[in-house]
Design a protein around this motif. Structure first.
Motif, PDB file in Angstrom:
ATOM      1  N   SER A 139      -2.685 -16.975  -7.021  1.00 50.84           N
ATOM      2  CA  SER A 139      -2.141 -15.879  -6.213  1.00 50.84           C
ATOM      3  C   SER A 139      -2.382 -14.533  -6.884  1.00 50.84           C
ATOM      4  O   SER A 139      -2.702 -13.541  -6.214  1.00 50.84           O
ATOM      5  N   LEU A 144       8.927 -11.824  -0.395  1.00 52.42           N
ATOM      6  CA  LEU A 144       8.080 -12.969  -0.733  1.00 52.42           C
ATOM      7  C   LEU A 144       7.514 -12.914  -2.145  1.00 52.42           C
ATOM      8  O   LEU A 144       7.120 -13.948  -2.689  1.00 52.42           O
ATOM      9  N   ALA A 151       3.381 -14.291  -5.078  1.00 46.76           N
ATOM     10  CA  ALA A 151       2.960 -15.646  -4.710  1.00 46.76           C
ATOM     11  C   ALA A 151       3.152 -15.912  -3.222  1.00 46.76           C
ATOM     12  O   ALA A 151       2.310 -16.539  -2.582  1.00 46.76           O
ATOM     13  N   GLY A 152       4.233 -15.428  -2.658  1.00 42.68           N
ATOM     14  CA  GLY A 152       4.474 -15.645  -1.231  1.00 42.68           C
ATOM     15  C   GLY A 152       3.548 -14.837  -0.352  1.00 42.68           C
ATOM     16  O   GLY A 152       3.141 -15.277   0.719  1.00 42.68           O
ATOM     17  N   GLY A 159       0.515 -18.314  -1.918  1.00 40.78           N
ATOM     18  CA  GLY A 159       1.041 -19.260  -2.893  1.00 40.78           C
ATOM     19  C   GLY A 159       1.312 -20.637  -2.319  1.00 40.78           C
ATOM     20  O   GLY A 159       1.013 -21.654  -2.945  1.00 40.78           O
ATOM     21  N   VAL A 160       1.848 -20.678  -1.102  1.00 44.42           N
ATOM     22  CA  VAL A 160       2.137 -21.979  -0.483  1.00 44.42           C
ATOM     23  C   VAL A 160       0.849 -22.775  -0.255  1.00 44.42           C
ATOM     24  O   VAL A 160       0.828 -23.996  -0.401  1.00 44.42           O
ATOM     25  N   LYS A 202       2.168 -23.912  -4.440  1.00 42.70           N
ATOM     26  CA  LYS A 202       3.427 -23.398  -4.983  1.00 42.70           C
ATOM     27  C   LYS A 202       4.552 -23.641  -3.992  1.00 42.70           C
ATOM     28  O   LYS A 202       4.334 -23.653  -2.773  1.00 42.70           O
ATOM     29  N   ILE A 242       7.283 -22.077  -2.210  1.00 42.64           N
ATOM     30  CA  ILE A 242       7.758 -20.750  -1.815  1.00 42.64           C
ATOM     31  C   ILE A 242       8.930 -20.949  -0.852  1.00 42.64           C
ATOM     32  O   ILE A 242       8.767 -21.568   0.196  1.00 42.64           O
TER      33      ILE A 242
END
Length: 164
Positions: free
Chosen positions: A37, A87, A90-91, A95-96, A100, A102
Protein backbone atom coordinates in the motif's frame (compact mmCIF):
# COMPACT_ATOMS: atom_id res chain seq x y z
CA UNK A 1 -7.58 17.40 -27.81
CA UNK A 2 -3.87 17.26 -27.15
CA UNK A 3 -2.81 13.62 -27.24
CA UNK A 4 -0.05 14.01 -24.62
CA UNK A 5 -2.38 15.80 -22.21
CA UNK A 6 -5.04 13.11 -22.71
CA UNK A 7 -2.49 10.35 -22.05
CA UNK A 8 -1.28 12.19 -18.96
CA UNK A 9 -4.83 12.48 -17.63
CA UNK A 10 -5.44 8.75 -18.15
CA UNK A 11 -2.00 7.59 -16.99
CA UNK A 12 -2.91 6.29 -13.50
CA UNK A 13 -5.93 4.23 -14.49
CA UNK A 14 -4.15 1.30 -16.16
CA UNK A 15 -1.95 1.10 -13.04
CA UNK A 16 -4.99 1.06 -10.73
CA UNK A 17 -6.71 -1.50 -12.96
CA UNK A 18 -3.64 -3.76 -12.88
CA UNK A 19 -3.33 -3.57 -9.09
CA UNK A 20 -7.04 -4.19 -8.56
CA UNK A 21 -7.16 -7.18 -10.90
CA UNK A 22 -3.72 -8.63 -10.06
CA UNK A 23 -3.07 -7.81 -6.39
CA UNK A 24 -0.91 -10.87 -5.74
CA UNK A 25 1.55 -9.89 -8.45
CA UNK A 26 1.94 -6.45 -6.82
CA UNK A 27 2.43 -7.99 -3.36
CA UNK A 28 5.06 -10.33 -4.83
CA UNK A 29 6.77 -7.48 -6.66
CA UNK A 30 6.96 -5.40 -3.46
CA UNK A 31 8.37 -8.36 -1.53
CA UNK A 32 8.61 -8.81 2.23
CA UNK A 33 10.49 -5.62 2.98
CA UNK A 34 8.10 -3.12 1.34
CA UNK A 35 4.47 -2.50 2.19
CA UNK A 36 2.40 -2.79 -1.02
CA UNK A 37 0.00 0.00 0.00
CA UNK A 38 2.86 2.38 0.78
CA UNK A 39 4.57 1.62 -2.54
CA UNK A 40 1.25 2.06 -4.36
CA UNK A 41 0.75 5.41 -2.61
CA UNK A 42 4.18 6.64 -3.74
CA UNK A 43 3.65 5.56 -7.34
CA UNK A 44 0.14 7.05 -7.28
CA UNK A 45 1.49 10.42 -6.10
CA UNK A 46 3.90 10.53 -9.04
CA UNK A 47 1.09 9.62 -11.44
CA UNK A 48 -1.17 12.26 -9.85
CA UNK A 49 1.53 14.87 -10.43
CA UNK A 50 1.67 13.83 -14.11
CA UNK A 51 -2.12 14.19 -14.30
CA UNK A 52 -2.03 17.66 -12.78
CA UNK A 53 0.79 18.76 -15.08
CA UNK A 54 -1.26 17.50 -18.02
CA UNK A 55 -4.24 19.59 -16.91
CA UNK A 56 -2.08 22.66 -16.37
CA UNK A 57 -0.66 22.25 -19.87
CA UNK A 58 -4.13 22.81 -21.38
CA UNK A 59 -5.54 25.18 -18.75
CA UNK A 60 -6.06 28.89 -19.10
CA UNK A 61 -6.06 30.22 -15.57
CA UNK A 62 -7.87 33.45 -14.78
CA UNK A 63 -8.98 35.32 -11.72
CA UNK A 64 -11.39 35.68 -10.03
CA UNK A 65 -12.61 32.11 -9.95
CA UNK A 66 -16.29 31.47 -10.66
CA UNK A 67 -18.57 31.23 -7.62
CA UNK A 68 -19.12 27.49 -8.08
CA UNK A 69 -15.37 26.82 -7.77
CA UNK A 70 -15.09 27.23 -3.99
CA UNK A 71 -17.97 25.02 -2.80
CA UNK A 72 -17.18 22.26 -5.29
CA UNK A 73 -13.46 22.28 -4.54
CA UNK A 74 -13.93 22.60 -0.78
CA UNK A 75 -16.47 19.79 -0.47
CA UNK A 76 -14.64 17.58 -2.96
CA UNK A 77 -11.37 17.92 -1.06
CA UNK A 78 -13.18 17.49 2.27
CA UNK A 79 -14.45 14.13 1.03
CA UNK A 80 -10.96 13.11 -0.11
CA UNK A 81 -9.33 14.09 3.18
CA UNK A 82 -12.13 12.49 5.22
CA UNK A 83 -11.78 9.18 3.38
CA UNK A 84 -8.03 9.18 4.00
CA UNK A 85 -8.57 10.14 7.64
CA UNK A 86 -10.97 7.24 8.17
CA UNK A 87 -9.23 4.57 6.08
CA UNK A 88 -5.58 5.53 6.40
CA UNK A 89 -3.00 4.74 3.78
CA UNK A 90 -3.67 0.99 3.72
CA UNK A 91 -7.43 1.42 3.39
CA UNK A 92 -7.12 4.06 0.70
CA UNK A 93 -4.44 2.29 -1.30
CA UNK A 94 -5.99 -1.18 -1.79
CA UNK A 95 -4.80 -2.71 1.47
CA UNK A 96 -7.75 -5.10 1.50
CA UNK A 97 -6.76 -6.31 -1.97
CA UNK A 98 -3.19 -6.83 -0.73
CA UNK A 99 -4.27 -9.16 2.07
CA UNK A 100 -4.58 -6.64 4.90
CA UNK A 101 -7.42 -6.64 7.38
CA UNK A 102 -9.06 -3.25 6.96
CA UNK A 103 -12.01 -2.56 9.30
CA UNK A 104 -15.33 -1.65 7.70
CA UNK A 105 -16.07 2.06 8.13
CA UNK A 106 -19.60 3.45 8.42
CA UNK A 107 -18.87 7.02 9.56
CA UNK A 108 -19.69 9.94 7.22
CA UNK A 109 -19.23 10.06 4.27
CA UNK A 110 -19.41 6.26 4.07
CA UNK A 111 -22.98 5.00 4.16
CA UNK A 112 -24.18 8.35 2.81
CA UNK A 113 -22.16 8.78 -0.39
CA UNK A 114 -21.19 5.80 -2.49
CA UNK A 115 -17.48 5.95 -3.42
CA UNK A 116 -16.90 9.23 -1.56
CA UNK A 117 -13.25 9.58 -2.60
CA UNK A 118 -14.08 9.31 -6.29
CA UNK A 119 -17.12 11.59 -5.90
CA UNK A 120 -14.91 14.14 -4.13
CA UNK A 121 -12.30 13.91 -6.87
CA UNK A 122 -14.91 14.40 -9.59
CA UNK A 123 -16.35 17.39 -7.72
CA UNK A 124 -12.86 18.91 -7.52
CA UNK A 125 -12.38 18.39 -11.25
CA UNK A 126 -15.76 19.97 -12.05
CA UNK A 127 -14.70 22.99 -10.00
CA UNK A 128 -11.96 23.59 -12.59
CA UNK A 129 -14.27 23.68 -15.62
CA UNK A 130 -13.83 27.39 -16.20
CA UNK A 131 -10.08 26.88 -16.68
CA UNK A 132 -9.69 23.41 -18.18
CA UNK A 133 -11.37 22.30 -21.43
CA UNK A 134 -14.37 20.06 -20.79
CA UNK A 135 -12.97 17.04 -22.66
CA UNK A 136 -10.07 16.66 -20.19
CA UNK A 137 -12.37 16.93 -17.17
CA UNK A 138 -14.68 14.38 -18.80
CA UNK A 139 -11.81 12.01 -19.62
CA UNK A 140 -10.43 12.10 -16.07
CA UNK A 141 -13.94 11.71 -14.60
CA UNK A 142 -14.61 8.71 -16.85
CA UNK A 143 -11.44 7.15 -15.44
CA UNK A 144 -12.95 7.46 -11.95
CA UNK A 145 -16.30 6.08 -13.15
CA UNK A 146 -14.43 3.11 -14.65
CA UNK A 147 -12.68 2.49 -11.31
CA UNK A 148 -15.95 2.78 -9.38
CA UNK A 149 -17.46 0.14 -11.66
CA UNK A 150 -14.40 -2.11 -11.43
CA UNK A 151 -14.18 -1.87 -7.65
CA UNK A 152 -17.91 -2.52 -7.22
CA UNK A 153 -17.35 -6.00 -8.66
CA UNK A 154 -14.73 -7.02 -6.07
CA UNK A 155 -14.23 -10.76 -5.65
CA UNK A 156 -12.91 -11.49 -2.13
CA UNK A 157 -11.36 -14.72 -3.47
CA UNK A 158 -9.09 -12.65 -5.76
CA UNK A 159 -7.42 -10.88 -2.83
CA UNK A 160 -3.70 -11.35 -2.36
CA UNK A 161 -2.16 -13.41 0.39
CA UNK A 162 0.30 -11.27 2.28
CA UNK A 163 3.93 -12.34 2.20
CA UNK A 164 5.10 -13.09 5.73
Amino acid sequence: MGLLAAIGVLLPFPFYWWLWTNPQSWVNLCGRERDPSTVMARVSHVLKAAQLLSLFSVASLSWPSPLYFWPLMAFGQFLNFRVYQLLGEAGTYYGVRFGKNIPWVTEFPFGVIRDPQYVGSIMSLLACLSWVPFQYILLWSLGYVFMMFLESKEDPNARAKSIS
